[in-house]
Design an enzyme around this catalytic site. Structure first.
Site, PDB file in Angstrom:
ATOM      1  N   CYS A  65     -78.904 114.633 -53.939  1.00  0.00           N
ATOM      2  CA  CYS A  65     -79.620 113.475 -53.403  1.00  0.00           C
ATOM      3  C   CYS A  65     -79.257 112.271 -54.276  1.00  0.00           C
ATOM      4  O   CYS A  65     -78.913 112.424 -55.453  1.00  0.00           O
ATOM      5  CB  CYS A  65     -81.121 113.762 -53.460  1.00  0.00           C
ATOM      6  SG  CYS A  65     -82.185 112.345 -53.164  1.00  0.00           S
ATOM      7  N   HIS A  66     -79.361 111.082 -53.706  1.00  0.00           N
ATOM      8  CA  HIS A  66     -78.997 109.872 -54.449  1.00  0.00           C
ATOM      9  C   HIS A  66     -79.815 109.729 -55.736  1.00  0.00           C
ATOM     10  O   HIS A  66     -79.343 109.177 -56.728  1.00  0.00           O
ATOM     11  CB  HIS A  66     -79.179 108.633 -53.567  1.00  0.00           C
ATOM     12  CG  HIS A  66     -78.597 107.405 -54.177  1.00  0.00           C
ATOM     13  ND1 HIS A  66     -79.353 106.494 -54.884  1.00  0.00           N
ATOM     14  CD2 HIS A  66     -77.321 106.956 -54.236  1.00  0.00           C
ATOM     15  CE1 HIS A  66     -78.566 105.529 -55.335  1.00  0.00           C
ATOM     16  NE2 HIS A  66     -77.333 105.779 -54.959  1.00  0.00           N
ATOM     17  N   THR A  67     -81.044 110.238 -55.739  1.00  0.00           N
ATOM     18  CA  THR A  67     -81.901 110.146 -56.936  1.00  0.00           C
ATOM     19  C   THR A  67     -81.271 110.888 -58.113  1.00  0.00           C
ATOM     20  O   THR A  67     -81.347 110.430 -59.258  1.00  0.00           O
ATOM     21  CB  THR A  67     -83.302 110.721 -56.629  1.00  0.00           C
ATOM     22  OG1 THR A  67     -83.804 110.062 -55.466  1.00  0.00           O
ATOM     23  CG2 THR A  67     -84.257 110.506 -57.785  1.00  0.00           C
ATOM     24  N   HIS A 123     -82.960 118.579 -57.190  1.00  0.00           N
ATOM     25  CA  HIS A 123     -84.345 118.698 -56.707  1.00  0.00           C
ATOM     26  C   HIS A 123     -84.452 118.984 -55.210  1.00  0.00           C
ATOM     27  O   HIS A 123     -85.554 119.157 -54.708  1.00  0.00           O
ATOM     28  CB  HIS A 123     -85.151 117.439 -57.061  1.00  0.00           C
ATOM     29  CG  HIS A 123     -84.660 116.198 -56.389  1.00  0.00           C
ATOM     30  ND1 HIS A 123     -83.532 115.530 -56.826  1.00  0.00           N
ATOM     31  CD2 HIS A 123     -85.112 115.526 -55.306  1.00  0.00           C
ATOM     32  CE1 HIS A 123     -83.321 114.487 -56.040  1.00  0.00           C
ATOM     33  NE2 HIS A 123     -84.256 114.470 -55.112  1.00  0.00           N
ATOM     34  N   GLU A 124     -83.329 119.031 -54.496  1.00  0.00           N
ATOM     35  CA  GLU A 124     -83.354 119.470 -53.096  1.00  0.00           C
ATOM     36  C   GLU A 124     -82.789 120.884 -53.074  1.00  0.00           C
ATOM     37  O   GLU A 124     -81.609 121.067 -53.384  1.00  0.00           O
ATOM     38  CB  GLU A 124     -82.454 118.572 -52.227  1.00  0.00           C
ATOM     39  CG  GLU A 124     -83.103 117.307 -51.762  1.00  0.00           C
ATOM     40  CD  GLU A 124     -82.298 116.619 -50.655  1.00  0.00           C
ATOM     41  OE1 GLU A 124     -82.766 115.571 -50.205  1.00  0.00           O
ATOM     42  OE2 GLU A 124     -81.238 117.108 -50.245  1.00  0.00           O
ATOM     43  N   CYS A 182    -101.806 119.785 -56.391  1.00  0.00           N
ATOM     44  CA  CYS A 182    -102.629 120.706 -57.199  1.00  0.00           C
ATOM     45  C   CYS A 182    -103.782 121.277 -56.382  1.00  0.00           C
ATOM     46  O   CYS A 182    -104.341 122.309 -56.718  1.00  0.00           O
ATOM     47  CB  CYS A 182    -103.157 119.994 -58.442  1.00  0.00           C
ATOM     48  SG  CYS A 182    -104.462 118.762 -58.099  1.00  0.00           S
ATOM     49  N   CYS A 239    -107.418 117.587 -57.203  1.00  0.00           N
ATOM     50  CA  CYS A 239    -107.717 116.190 -57.554  1.00  0.00           C
ATOM     51  C   CYS A 239    -108.206 115.416 -56.325  1.00  0.00           C
ATOM     52  O   CYS A 239    -108.149 115.900 -55.192  1.00  0.00           O
ATOM     53  CB  CYS A 239    -106.492 115.511 -58.159  1.00  0.00           C
ATOM     54  SG  CYS A 239    -105.156 115.205 -56.966  1.00  0.00           S
ATOM     55  N   CYS A 263    -105.504 115.037 -53.635  1.00  0.00           N
ATOM     56  CA  CYS A 263    -105.241 116.259 -52.874  1.00  0.00           C
ATOM     57  C   CYS A 263    -106.378 116.579 -51.908  1.00  0.00           C
ATOM     58  O   CYS A 263    -106.148 117.140 -50.833  1.00  0.00           O
ATOM     59  CB  CYS A 263    -104.985 117.431 -53.814  1.00  0.00           C
ATOM     60  SG  CYS A 263    -103.354 117.372 -54.606  1.00  0.00           S
ATOM     61  N   CYS A 268    -100.725 113.333 -55.673  1.00  0.00           N
ATOM     62  CA  CYS A 268    -101.454 114.220 -56.590  1.00  0.00           C
ATOM     63  C   CYS A 268    -101.527 113.637 -58.001  1.00  0.00           C
ATOM     64  O   CYS A 268    -100.523 113.211 -58.569  1.00  0.00           O
ATOM     65  CB  CYS A 268    -100.748 115.572 -56.627  1.00  0.00           C
ATOM     66  SG  CYS A 268    -101.459 116.750 -57.784  1.00  0.00           S
ATOM     67  N   ARG A 314     -97.775 114.310 -59.394  1.00  0.00           N
ATOM     68  CA  ARG A 314     -96.931 113.320 -58.709  1.00  0.00           C
ATOM     69  C   ARG A 314     -95.660 113.088 -59.510  1.00  0.00           C
ATOM     70  O   ARG A 314     -95.606 113.339 -60.718  1.00  0.00           O
ATOM     71  CB  ARG A 314     -97.686 112.014 -58.462  1.00  0.00           C
ATOM     72  CG  ARG A 314     -97.897 111.128 -59.673  1.00  0.00           C
ATOM     73  CD  ARG A 314     -98.482 109.788 -59.262  1.00  0.00           C
ATOM     74  NE  ARG A 314     -99.827 109.905 -58.719  1.00  0.00           N
ATOM     75  CZ  ARG A 314    -100.563 108.866 -58.331  1.00  0.00           C
ATOM     76  NH1 ARG A 314    -100.075 107.641 -58.408  1.00  0.00           N
ATOM     77  NH2 ARG A 314    -101.777 109.047 -57.864  1.00  0.00           N
ATOM     78  N   CYS A 324     -86.652 116.960 -49.737  1.00  0.00           N
ATOM     79  CA  CYS A 324     -86.728 115.599 -50.293  1.00  0.00           C
ATOM     80  C   CYS A 324     -86.447 114.546 -49.229  1.00  0.00           C
ATOM     81  O   CYS A 324     -87.311 114.150 -48.476  1.00  0.00           O
ATOM     82  CB  CYS A 324     -85.787 115.450 -51.490  1.00  0.00           C
ATOM     83  SG  CYS A 324     -85.779 113.769 -52.171  1.00  0.00           S
ATOM     84  N   ARG A 364     -75.259 114.782 -46.657  1.00  0.00           N
ATOM     85  CA  ARG A 364     -75.725 115.805 -47.589  1.00  0.00           C
ATOM     86  C   ARG A 364     -74.637 116.850 -47.807  1.00  0.00           C
ATOM     87  O   ARG A 364     -73.997 117.304 -46.865  1.00  0.00           O
ATOM     88  CB  ARG A 364     -76.994 116.486 -47.070  1.00  0.00           C
ATOM     89  CG  ARG A 364     -78.275 115.685 -47.302  1.00  0.00           C
ATOM     90  CD  ARG A 364     -78.564 115.581 -48.787  1.00  0.00           C
ATOM     91  NE  ARG A 364     -79.791 114.873 -49.098  1.00  0.00           N
ATOM     92  CZ  ARG A 364     -79.864 113.570 -49.363  1.00  0.00           C
ATOM     93  NH1 ARG A 364     -78.778 112.827 -49.299  1.00  0.00           N
ATOM     94  NH2 ARG A 364     -81.022 113.016 -49.679  1.00  0.00           N
TER      95      ARG A 364
END
Length: 380
Positions: A48-50, A70-71, A100, A103, A106, A114, A118, A178, A373
């Site tokens: 992913c670009h992130t 993260h994907e 979670c 909270c 949530c 969250c 988060r 994502c 992707r």
């Protein structure tokens, strides 16, 4: 798989040793999961670009050595103390943000932000004890976004793991963890275009095309794609885009062009670039009286959004969204079911595929603006 429960696992991971340098496949040690954590065997991951943004470390505090990613899609290998809703063998998507379930956010039907889990781009350790679960020859390697999926095994907080239908092909649905869900949810959950409405999408990368796909699913009659790259228009048609506007082709502002095209403005717009001027254009191109603009892209920290207050008084609405307003554990399994029921197509987002040993090729594709992707197969 449970034969490894409670033990350190040695496996391969793609480690970023310094900013902007190719990742190196290393042998890493992955510690067992602690309380409220799960250890996952990653089968497929995508870029992913992130990941690229933080690997380049151009606009934030560099943290290296680090395992990005993260994907992804994988299988639970073992669970830590207190984990009750996941067991070894479950098929899951790790998510860069969490739920979670305790909270105020949530418990609210209106929020997915969250308090505990988060997104935190600076943290490179687990929240349970402030330590990394990755080491190389005893020295810690930092986590990324609590997921670090560029590793054959990773440890993730249980609140950042969505349990999905075991029949769903992980090499396809991994992209739903994502960017695709972010764009899709921005349209379906936040903009909420009605059947026959007009929608403008600013930025036709993976997130923007997912937003367009959401508008197509919702039955929009006209989807206007806005992008500076004319090569993107042909691909965008597959995602329901009916018109293409390149701001470089016009002397007038893009919002003026869209207002003229539509006889007063679009019903809904989605900004998926992170460029503050595109955000302003996206807001100012919606119809007075009922138009809704949704900001999806992440701006630079010094950006300022400027518009005349009369635009708001004239009953235009400006909204923001994070991860398409999806709660990871509660909502993402249903997004996977949209794919399983053939309501949502994810194959058209997947343009490349490489083995884990060639992960740097995925970076090259993204840096060159090739495709959407790239799926990285962890097993040869």
């Amino acid at each position: 798989m449970s034969g490894t429960a409670g033990q350190v696992i040695c496996c391969k991971a793609a480690v970023a040793w310094e900013a902007g340098k190719p990742l190196v496949i290393e042998e890493v040690e992955v510690a067992p999961p602690q309380a409220m954590e799960v250890r996952l065997k990653i089968l497929y991951t995508s870029l992913c670009h992130t990941d690229v943004y933080f690997w380049e470390a151009k606009g934030q505090t560099p943290l290296f050595p680090r395992i990005f990613g993260h994907e992804a899609g994988g299988i639970v290998e073992s669970v830590g103390e207190g984990v009750t809703d996941l067991k070894p063998g479950d098929h899951v998507l790790p998510i860069f943000t969490g739920e979670c379930k305790d909270c105020a956010h949530c418990k609210s039907e209106e929020s997915n932000l969250c308090d505990l889990l988060r997104i935190n781009t600076d943290r490179g350790v687990m929240i349970h004890d402030g330590k990394s679960r990755f080491t190389i020859k005893g020295k810690p390697v930092y986590h990324f976004l609590g997921t670090s999926t560029f590793s054959e095994y990773t440890v993730v907080h249980v609140g950042c793991v969505a349990k999905i239908n075991p029949l769903a092909p992980l090499d396809k649905v991994c992209v739903l963890s994502c960017g695709i869900s972010t764009g899709l949810g921005a349209t379906l959950n936040v903009a909420k275009p009605t059947k026959g409405s007009t929608v403008a999408v600013f930025g036709l990368g993976a997130v923007g095309l997912a937003a367009a796909e959401g508008a197509r699913i919702a039955g929009a009659s006209r989807i206007i794609g806005v992008d500076l790259n004319p090569k993107r228009y042909e691909d965008a048609k597959k995602f329901g885009v009916t018109d293409f506007v390149n701001p470089k082709d016009h002397e007038k502002s893009v919002q003026e062009v869209i207002v003229e095209m539509t006889g007063g403005g679009v019903d809904r717009s989605l900004e998926c670039t992170g460029n503050v001027n595109a955000m302003i254009s996206a807001f100012e191109c919606v119809h007075d009286g009922w138009g809704v603009a949704v900001i999806v892209g992440v701006p630079n920290k010094d950006d300022v959004f400027k518009t005349h207050p009369i635009n708001l008084l004239n009953e235009r609405t400006l909204k923001g969204t994070f991860f398409g307003n999806y709660k990871p554990r509660s909502d993402i399994p249903a997004v996977v079911e949209k794919y399983m029921n053939k309501e949502l197509e994810v194959e058209k987002f997947i343009t490349h595929s490489v083995p884990f040993s060639e992960i740097n090729k995925a970076f090259e594709y993204m840096l060159n603006g090739e495709g959407l992707r790239c799926i990285i197969h962890m097993e040869p």
